[in-house]
Write a protein that holds these residues in place. Structure first.
Motif, PDB file in Angstrom:
ATOM      1  N   ARG A 108       0.987  -1.428   0.425  1.00 20.85           N
ATOM      2  CA  ARG A 108      -0.253   0.391  -0.532  1.00 20.85           C
ATOM      3  C   ARG A 108       0.775   1.070   0.177  1.00 20.85           C
ATOM      4  NH1 ARG A 108      -1.673   0.921   5.626  1.00 20.85           N
ATOM      5  NH2 ARG A 108      -0.030   0.122   7.176  1.00 20.85           N
ATOM      6  N   HIS A 109       2.147   1.185   0.692  1.00 23.05           N
ATOM      7  CA  HIS A 109       2.623   2.582   0.679  1.00 23.05           C
ATOM      8  C   HIS A 109       3.975   3.085   0.072  1.00 23.05           C
ATOM      9  CE1 HIS A 109       1.916   2.865   5.424  1.00 23.05           C
ATOM     10  NE2 HIS A 109       1.648   4.178   4.448  1.00 23.05           N
ATOM     11  N   ALA A 110       4.439   1.500  -0.784  1.00 20.66           N
ATOM     12  CA  ALA A 110       4.547   0.795  -1.845  1.00 20.66           C
ATOM     13  C   ALA A 110       4.088   1.509  -3.091  1.00 20.66           C
ATOM     14  CB  ALA A 110       5.624   0.022  -2.314  1.00 20.66           C
ATOM     15  N   PHE A 111       3.171   1.270  -3.115  1.00 20.99           N
ATOM     16  CA  PHE A 111       2.501   1.831  -4.563  1.00 20.99           C
ATOM     17  C   PHE A 111       2.018   3.292  -4.373  1.00 20.99           C
ATOM     18  CE2 PHE A 111      -0.246  -2.480  -4.136  1.00 20.99           C
ATOM     19  CZ  PHE A 111       0.905  -3.062  -4.647  1.00 20.99           C
ATOM     20  N   GLU A 112       1.717   3.931  -3.259  1.00 21.84           N
ATOM     21  CA  GLU A 112       1.736   5.589  -3.801  1.00 21.84           C
ATOM     22  C   GLU A 112       2.908   6.091  -3.654  1.00 21.84           C
ATOM     23  OE1 GLU A 112      -0.028   9.615  -2.904  1.00 21.84           O
ATOM     24  OE2 GLU A 112      -0.863   7.721  -3.224  1.00 21.84           O
ATOM     25  N   LEU A 113       4.082   5.601  -2.830  1.00 21.67           N
ATOM     26  CA  LEU A 113       5.716   6.152  -3.456  1.00 21.67           C
ATOM     27  C   LEU A 113       6.089   6.257  -5.124  1.00 21.67           C
ATOM     28  CD1 LEU A 113       7.403   4.796  -0.477  1.00 21.67           C
ATOM     29  CD2 LEU A 113       7.196   7.153  -0.383  1.00 21.67           C
ATOM     30  N   TYR A 114       5.720   5.551  -5.230  1.00 18.02           N
ATOM     31  CA  TYR A 114       5.675   5.018  -6.838  1.00 18.02           C
ATOM     32  C   TYR A 114       5.118   6.226  -8.008  1.00 18.02           C
ATOM     33  CZ  TYR A 114       6.365   1.948 -11.634  1.00 18.02           C
ATOM     34  OH  TYR A 114       6.986   1.713 -12.724  1.00 18.02           O
ATOM     35  N   ARG A 115       4.222   6.611  -7.245  1.00 20.40           N
ATOM     36  CA  ARG A 115       2.896   7.299  -8.060  1.00 20.40           C
ATOM     37  C   ARG A 115       3.273   8.910  -7.721  1.00 20.40           C
ATOM     38  NH1 ARG A 115      -1.080   4.235  -4.929  1.00 20.40           N
ATOM     39  NH2 ARG A 115      -2.994   3.127  -6.474  1.00 20.40           N
ATOM     40  N   LEU A 116       4.218   8.643  -6.641  1.00 23.30           N
ATOM     41  CA  LEU A 116       4.757   9.947  -6.739  1.00 23.30           C
ATOM     42  C   LEU A 116       6.439  10.707  -7.122  1.00 23.30           C
ATOM     43  CD1 LEU A 116       4.434  10.140  -2.566  1.00 23.30           C
ATOM     44  CD2 LEU A 116       3.077  11.710  -4.368  1.00 23.30           C
ATOM     45  N   GLY A 117       6.671   9.492  -7.797  1.00 23.14           N
ATOM     46  CA  GLY A 117       8.113   9.688  -8.483  1.00 23.14           C
ATOM     47  C   GLY A 117       8.814   9.077  -8.293  1.00 23.14           C
ATOM     48  N   GLU A 121       0.171   5.468 -14.648  1.00 24.38           N
ATOM     49  CA  GLU A 121      -0.320   5.838 -13.417  1.00 24.38           C
ATOM     50  C   GLU A 121       0.830   6.618 -12.886  1.00 24.38           C
ATOM     51  OE1 GLU A 121      -2.778   3.372 -10.997  1.00 24.38           O
ATOM     52  OE2 GLU A 121      -3.761   2.490 -12.481  1.00 24.38           O
ATOM     53  N   VAL A 122       2.344   6.270 -13.324  1.00 32.58           N
ATOM     54  CA  VAL A 122       3.056   6.304 -12.536  1.00 32.58           C
ATOM     55  C   VAL A 122       4.169   7.788 -13.456  1.00 32.58           C
ATOM     56  CG1 VAL A 122       3.152   5.099 -10.810  1.00 32.58           C
ATOM     57  CG2 VAL A 122       4.579   5.072 -13.408  1.00 32.58           C
ATOM     58  N   PRO A 123       5.156   8.615 -13.086  1.00 35.25           N
ATOM     59  CA  PRO A 123       6.026   9.729 -13.760  1.00 35.25           C
ATOM     60  C   PRO A 123       6.568   8.841 -14.504  1.00 35.25           C
ATOM     61  CG  PRO A 123       5.082  10.110 -11.678  1.00 35.25           C
ATOM     62  CD  PRO A 123       5.392   9.276 -11.276  1.00 35.25           C
TER      63      PRO A 123
END
Length: 240
Positions: free
Chosen positions: A26-35, A63-65
């Protein structure tokens, strides 16, 4: 459902971030979205396979940079397979309470973060967790279960002794505390109990719809009844 407040953590695109004990990601996916350049680390190969598949899907769906990177690594939190001072940020969410040799894991965490880097560690908050333990032995007396209950002072003290400097803390997921009390009261595997099903439906509705009334209620209740404690720290820079 994120326990870490990424606005407060201040992750920047391109930074190397370790999600230690990533679980379902869950946190890894958000980190990926943040670039970020994300490393999702866990001992559970099956979980990591699912995380890797989601990373690939996120990339495919744009969905990611473009420059964001993500990888999964399997291993032991007591012997991290990374060089010293490798990561800008380390997240360890809901993992330390599972590790008997927690101070060794903390030392490894500190070893791999850069001087000036940031760390956030989250664990179950002490008093809601004590209610769960009092209501149910099976809640924690299982393989891979919780082996300790941290007070905020104990957690911050151990992390400070490991070489980190405390910055601030907050609590999260107040609406989840009653869910786990109910689960512990009726049996942790009794997912068909009417109270469990009803409260679970409420939590799903809350996560999917994010209505202002429940979001406001949780924000107000978190300081009192938040199920998770999140502690933010920094690794001091080496003095010349």
């Amino acid at each position: 459902m994120l326990t870490v407040d990424f606005d407060k953590l201040g992750v920047q695109p391109g930074q190397r971030v370790l999600d230690l004990g990533c679980g379902a990601g869950r946190h890894a996916f958000e980190l990926y979205r943040l670039g970020a350049d994300v490393t999702a680390f866990d001992h559970d190969v099956e979980e990591l396979d699912n995380v890797a598949a989601m990373f690939a899907a996120m990339k495919t769906e744009d969905e990611v940079p473009a420059n964001a990177q993500a990888q999964t690594v399997v291993g032991d939190a007591l012997a991290l397979p990374f060089p010293d001072e490798h990561f800008d940020v380390v997240i360890a969410s809901e993992i330390m309470e599972h590790i008997p040799e927690d101070e060794k894991a903390m030392a490894e965490l500190v070893r791999v973060v850069k001087p000036g880097g940031r760390v956030v560690v989250t664990v179950p908050r002490d008093w809601p967790e004590r209610i769960c333990w009092a209501l149910s032995d099976e809640y924690h007396q299982v393989e891979g279960g919780h082996v300790r209950i941290y007070s905020a002072a104990e957690l911050i003290g151990k992390l400070s002794d490991a070489g980190l400097r405390f910055a601030f803390q907050h609590h999260a997921h107040a609406l989840h505390s009653p869910y786990w009390w109910i689960k512990c009261a009726v049996g942790t595997d009794n997912d068909d109990h009417p109270l469990v099903k009803a409260y679970h439906s409420f939590l799903v509705w809350d996560m999917m719809q994010a209505p202002w009334i429940s979001r406001t209620a949780e924000r107000l209740l978190n300081p009192v009844a938040g199920k998770s404690l999140a502690v933010y720290l920094g690794k001091p820079r080496v003095r010349s």
